[in-house]
Scaffold this motif. Structure first.
Motif, PDB file in Angstrom:
ATOM      1  N   GLN A   4      35.634  66.960  38.680  1.00 11.61           N
ATOM      2  CA  GLN A   4      35.260  68.330  38.363  1.00 11.61           C
ATOM      3  C   GLN A   4      34.256  68.867  39.398  1.00 11.61           C
ATOM      4  OE1 GLN A   4      36.207  70.675  35.717  1.00 11.61           O
ATOM      5  NE2 GLN A   4      35.182  71.855  37.308  1.00 11.61           N
ATOM      6  N   ILE A   7      30.397  74.969  39.882  1.00  6.51           N
ATOM      7  CA  ILE A   7      30.556  76.373  40.282  1.00  6.51           C
ATOM      8  C   ILE A   7      29.554  76.721  41.402  1.00  6.51           C
ATOM      9  CG2 ILE A   7      28.978  77.465  38.581  1.00  6.51           C
ATOM     10  CD1 ILE A   7      32.475  78.771  39.129  1.00  6.51           C
ATOM     11  N   PHE A  10      30.596  76.815  45.038  1.00  7.78           N
ATOM     12  CA  PHE A  10      31.401  77.949  45.532  1.00  7.78           C
ATOM     13  C   PHE A  10      30.572  79.227  45.635  1.00  7.78           C
ATOM     14  CE2 PHE A  10      34.256  75.058  43.333  1.00  7.78           C
ATOM     15  CZ  PHE A  10      35.236  74.867  44.288  1.00  7.78           C
TER      16      PHE A  10
ATOM     17  N   VAL B  45      29.738  74.315  35.453  1.00 12.74           N
ATOM     18  CA  VAL B  45      31.151  74.259  35.842  1.00 12.74           C
ATOM     19  C   VAL B  45      31.748  75.669  35.805  1.00 12.74           C
ATOM     20  CG1 VAL B  45      33.426  73.423  35.102  1.00 12.74           C
ATOM     21  CG2 VAL B  45      31.474  71.862  35.143  1.00 12.74           C
ATOM     22  N   SER B  46      31.265  76.480  34.869  1.00 12.06           N
ATOM     23  CA  SER B  46      31.808  77.835  34.734  1.00 12.06           C
ATOM     24  C   SER B  46      30.685  78.860  34.775  1.00 12.06           C
ATOM     25  CB  SER B  46      32.593  77.961  33.428  1.00 12.06           C
ATOM     26  OG  SER B  46      31.719  77.876  32.320  1.00 12.06           O
ATOM     27  N   ASP B 232      41.611  76.214  46.268  1.00  7.87           N
ATOM     28  CA  ASP B 232      40.250  75.682  46.452  1.00  7.87           C
ATOM     29  C   ASP B 232      39.109  76.628  46.119  1.00  7.87           C
ATOM     30  OD1 ASP B 232      41.425  73.313  47.383  1.00  7.87           O
ATOM     31  OD2 ASP B 232      41.637  74.171  49.395  1.00  7.87           O
ATOM     32  N   VAL B 233      39.362  77.614  45.267  1.00  4.30           N
ATOM     33  CA  VAL B 233      38.245  78.444  44.788  1.00  4.30           C
ATOM     34  C   VAL B 233      38.347  78.568  43.266  1.00  4.30           C
ATOM     35  CG1 VAL B 233      38.049  79.786  46.934  1.00  4.30           C
ATOM     36  CG2 VAL B 233      39.402  80.691  45.040  1.00  4.30           C
ATOM     37  N   PRO B 234      37.257  78.994  42.616  1.00  2.00           N
ATOM     38  CA  PRO B 234      37.303  79.096  41.159  1.00  2.00           C
ATOM     39  C   PRO B 234      38.367  80.081  40.645  1.00  2.00           C
ATOM     40  CG  PRO B 234      35.032  79.102  41.909  1.00  2.00           C
ATOM     41  CD  PRO B 234      35.886  79.239  43.137  1.00  2.00           C
ATOM     42  N   TYR B 250      34.514  82.511  35.434  1.00  6.45           N
ATOM     43  CA  TYR B 250      34.870  81.817  36.673  1.00  6.45           C
ATOM     44  C   TYR B 250      34.839  80.328  36.371  1.00  6.45           C
ATOM     45  CZ  TYR B 250      33.865  86.291  38.910  1.00  6.45           C
ATOM     46  OH  TYR B 250      33.870  87.622  39.267  1.00  6.45           O
ATOM     47  N   LEU B 251      35.881  79.622  36.752  1.00  5.88           N
ATOM     48  CA  LEU B 251      35.943  78.188  36.452  1.00  5.88           C
ATOM     49  C   LEU B 251      36.230  77.394  37.726  1.00  5.88           C
ATOM     50  CD1 LEU B 251      36.035  75.805  34.452  1.00  5.88           C
ATOM     51  CD2 LEU B 251      38.443  76.358  34.020  1.00  5.88           C
ATOM     52  N   ALA B 252      35.306  76.481  38.055  1.00  8.42           N
ATOM     53  CA  ALA B 252      35.496  75.625  39.228  1.00  8.42           C
ATOM     54  C   ALA B 252      36.674  74.694  38.977  1.00  8.42           C
ATOM     55  CB  ALA B 252      34.227  74.816  39.490  1.00  8.42           C
ATOM     56  N   PRO B 253      37.535  74.494  39.988  1.00  3.65           N
ATOM     57  CA  PRO B 253      38.693  73.616  39.793  1.00  3.65           C
ATOM     58  C   PRO B 253      38.286  72.145  39.800  1.00  3.65           C
ATOM     59  CG  PRO B 253      38.634  74.427  42.058  1.00  3.65           C
ATOM     60  CD  PRO B 253      37.497  75.090  41.342  1.00  3.65           C
TER      61      PRO B 253
END
Lengths: 14, 257
Positions: A4, A7, A10, B45-46, B232-234, B250-253
Motif C-alpha cells: 500500500q 497518499i 503523491f 492512505v486516502s 501510478d497516481v491516486p 483520493y486513494l493511493a494505489p
C-alpha cells in the motif's frame, strides 16, 4: 506482493 | 461572524455520514467562498476533500476566515438530532471556541440549538497537482457501492481496469476469483443510470477494498459517481453534492513491492 502506497508520496505538504 | 443556512439539513447529515468512517476529526475552513475540508485518514492512505460553495447555501455570511476544528463523532451526534426536513443554520462568532447548530422545523414551531466545542487541530494541507486523467468513468453510485461490497468478500484488494470496451473490477483470494465487467451504456432512459467512459489510455490499478467501501458511504449524496484514473497516481472518486459542491476521495494505489 503489492504494497500500500501512502497518499503523501503523491501529494506534497503545502 | 459566520452564519450558513441550509434549508435541506439532510445534505449535511449525508456529508457527515460520508466522512466519519474515514476521519475522526477535521477542520472546516470557512471563507467568503464557502466551506472547505481537506483531511487524510489516520493511515495516510486516502485524502478527503469537501467543497461546499457559499452560493449553494440559502444564506451565507462569513466576515473573517474561520477554521473550525471539529470532532466528527460529536458533530454526528448533533446532526442526528435534526429531522431531514429541518432547516439548519450553523453559526460561530469570530475567534469562537464554539459553533452553534440551529435546527428549525418547517413550520418554525420547534427550534433546537446545539452548541459544540471546537478543537485546535494541526492543519496540514496537501497540494493536489492538476492531472489529466487517462480514464474518467461515470457510473451509478449504487452500482459502484454494490460492486465494491461484493468484491470485498473475495479479498482485501480490487483491481480496476479500464479499456475502451469497458471497466473491469477484479478480486481474488482464498475462496476464488471474482470479475465484474461494465460496458459503456448505449442508451438509457435516465442519465443517472448511464455508464460512460472517456479513455485516453487504458489503465489498471490495484486498491484496498476497505477504503472504497468507506467512500461508498457517500452514495446517498449523488446518483452518479465519477472515477478518475491514471497509471501510478491516486484514484479520484467524486460525488457531486446537488448544486452546492462535491466530495472527492483520493486513494493511493497498491504498488508492486
Amino acid at each position: 506482493k503489492n504494497k500500500q502506497a501512502s497518499i503523501t508520496s503523491f501529494f506534497t505538504k503545502k | 461572524m459566520f452564519e450558513a443556512r441550509l434549508v435541506q439539513s439532510s445534505i449535511l447529515k449525508k456529508v457527515l455520514e460520508a466522512i466519519k468512517e474515514l476521519l475522526n476529526e477535521a477542520t472546516f475552513d470557512c471563507s467568503d467562498s464557502g466551506i472547505q475540508l481537506q483531511a487524510m485518514d489516520n493511515s495516510h492512505v486516502s485524502l478527503v476533500s469537501l467543497n461546499l460553495r457559499s452560493d449553494g447555501f440559502d444564506k451565507y455570511r462569513c466576515d473573517r476566515n474561520l477554521s473550525m476544528g471539529i470532532n466528527l463523532a460529536s458533530m454526528s451526534k448533533i446532526m442526528k438530532c435534526a429531522g431531514n426536513d429541518d432547516v439548519l443554520t450553523m453559526k460561530a462568532q469570530d475567534n469562537a471556541d464554539l459553533v452553534t447548530f440551529m435546527f428549525e422545523s418547517q413550520n418554525q414551531e420547534k427550534v433546537m440549538d446545539y452548541e459544540m466545542k471546537l478543537m485546535n487541530l494541526d492543519q496540514e494541507h496537501l497540494g493536489i497537482p492538476e492531472t489529466d486523467y487517462s480514464c474518467v468513468i461515470k457510473l451509478p453510485s449504487q452500482e459502484f457501492a454494490r460492486i465494491v461490497r461484493d468484491l470485498s468478500q473475495f479479498g482485501e484488494s480490487v483491481v480496476i481496469s479500464c479499456t475502451k470496451e469497458g471497466i473491469k473490477f477484479s478480486a481474488g483470494g482464498d475462496i476464488g476469483n471474482a470479475n465484474i465487467k461494465l460496458a459503456q451504456t448505449s442508451n438509457v432512459d435516465k442519465d443517472e443510470d448511464a455508464v460512460t467512459i472517456e479513455m485516453q489510455e487504458p489503465v489498471s490499478l490495484t486498491f484496498a477494498c476497505r477504503y472504497l467501501n468507506s467512500f461508498a458511504k457517500a452514495t446517498p449524496l449523488s446518483p452518479q459517481v465519477q472515477l478518475s484514473m491514471s497509471a501510478d497516481v491516486p484514484l479520484v472518486v467524486e460525488y457531486k453534492i446537488g448544486d452546492i459542491g462535491h466530495i472527492r476521495y483520493y486513494l493511493a494505489p497498491k504498488i508492486e513491492d
